[in-house]
Write a protein that holds these residues in place. Structure first.
Motif, PDB file in Angstrom:
ATOM      1  N   VAL A   9       0.880   4.240  -2.886  1.00 59.10           N
ATOM      2  CA  VAL A   9       0.711   5.666  -2.588  1.00 59.10           C
ATOM      3  C   VAL A   9       1.865   6.465  -3.178  1.00 59.10           C
ATOM      4  O   VAL A   9       1.667   7.517  -3.795  1.00 59.10           O
ATOM      5  CB  VAL A   9       0.605   5.897  -1.059  1.00 59.10           C
ATOM      6  N   LYS A  46       0.831  -1.212   0.000  1.00 61.19           N
ATOM      7  CA  LYS A  46       0.000   0.000   0.000  1.00 61.19           C
ATOM      8  C   LYS A  46       0.861   1.256   0.000  1.00 61.19           C
ATOM      9  O   LYS A  46       0.562   2.223  -0.696  1.00 61.19           O
ATOM     10  CB  LYS A  46      -0.940   0.008   1.201  1.00 61.19           C
ATOM     11  N   ASP A  47       1.935   1.250   0.802  1.00 65.53           N
ATOM     12  CA  ASP A  47       2.846   2.398   0.830  1.00 65.53           C
ATOM     13  C   ASP A  47       3.462   2.633  -0.544  1.00 65.53           C
ATOM     14  O   ASP A  47       3.610   3.770  -0.990  1.00 65.53           O
ATOM     15  CB  ASP A  47       3.955   2.182   1.852  1.00 65.53           C
ATOM     16  N   GLU A  94       1.826   9.424  -6.041  1.00 64.42           N
ATOM     17  CA  GLU A  94       2.406  10.745  -5.805  1.00 64.42           C
ATOM     18  C   GLU A  94       3.342  11.160  -6.939  1.00 64.42           C
ATOM     19  O   GLU A  94       3.397  12.315  -7.314  1.00 64.42           O
ATOM     20  CB  GLU A  94       3.179  10.757  -4.495  1.00 64.42           C
TER      21      GLU A  94
END
Length: 82
Positions: free
Chosen positions: A74, A70-71, A78
């Motif tokens: 993200v 998930k990180d 970005e």
């Protein structure tokens, strides 16, 4: 790798990590399925015992892998890489 270490990677390295996490998801699912099978077999064959609760040991490892994935997602959003 922590979130900070992921942020320090280049765009190409991030894309390579994404490919690794895809195979990690499949691996986690296969291992967890196998452990569930062992637990069910153990419960049917011998009743409840140590092997019945074996999948519980793998849950934190799979959760850590999912959080890292998930990180990574993200961070990819970005940087507009996905």
């Amino acid at each position: 790798m922590s979130q900070k270490e992921l942020a320090e990677l280049t765009n190409e390295e991030l894309l390579q990590e994404t490919k690794k996490t895809k195979s990690t998801k499949i691996f986690d699912a296969a291992i967890f399925g196998f452990l569930i099978g062992v637990a069910v077999y153990s419960a049917v064959r011998n009743g409840f015992g140590l092997l019945t609760f074996l999948p519980l040991i793998y849950i934190p490892i799979a959760a850590k892998n999912k959080a890292r994935s998930k990180d990574l997602e993200v961070l990819l959003k970005e940087r507009n890489l996905k």
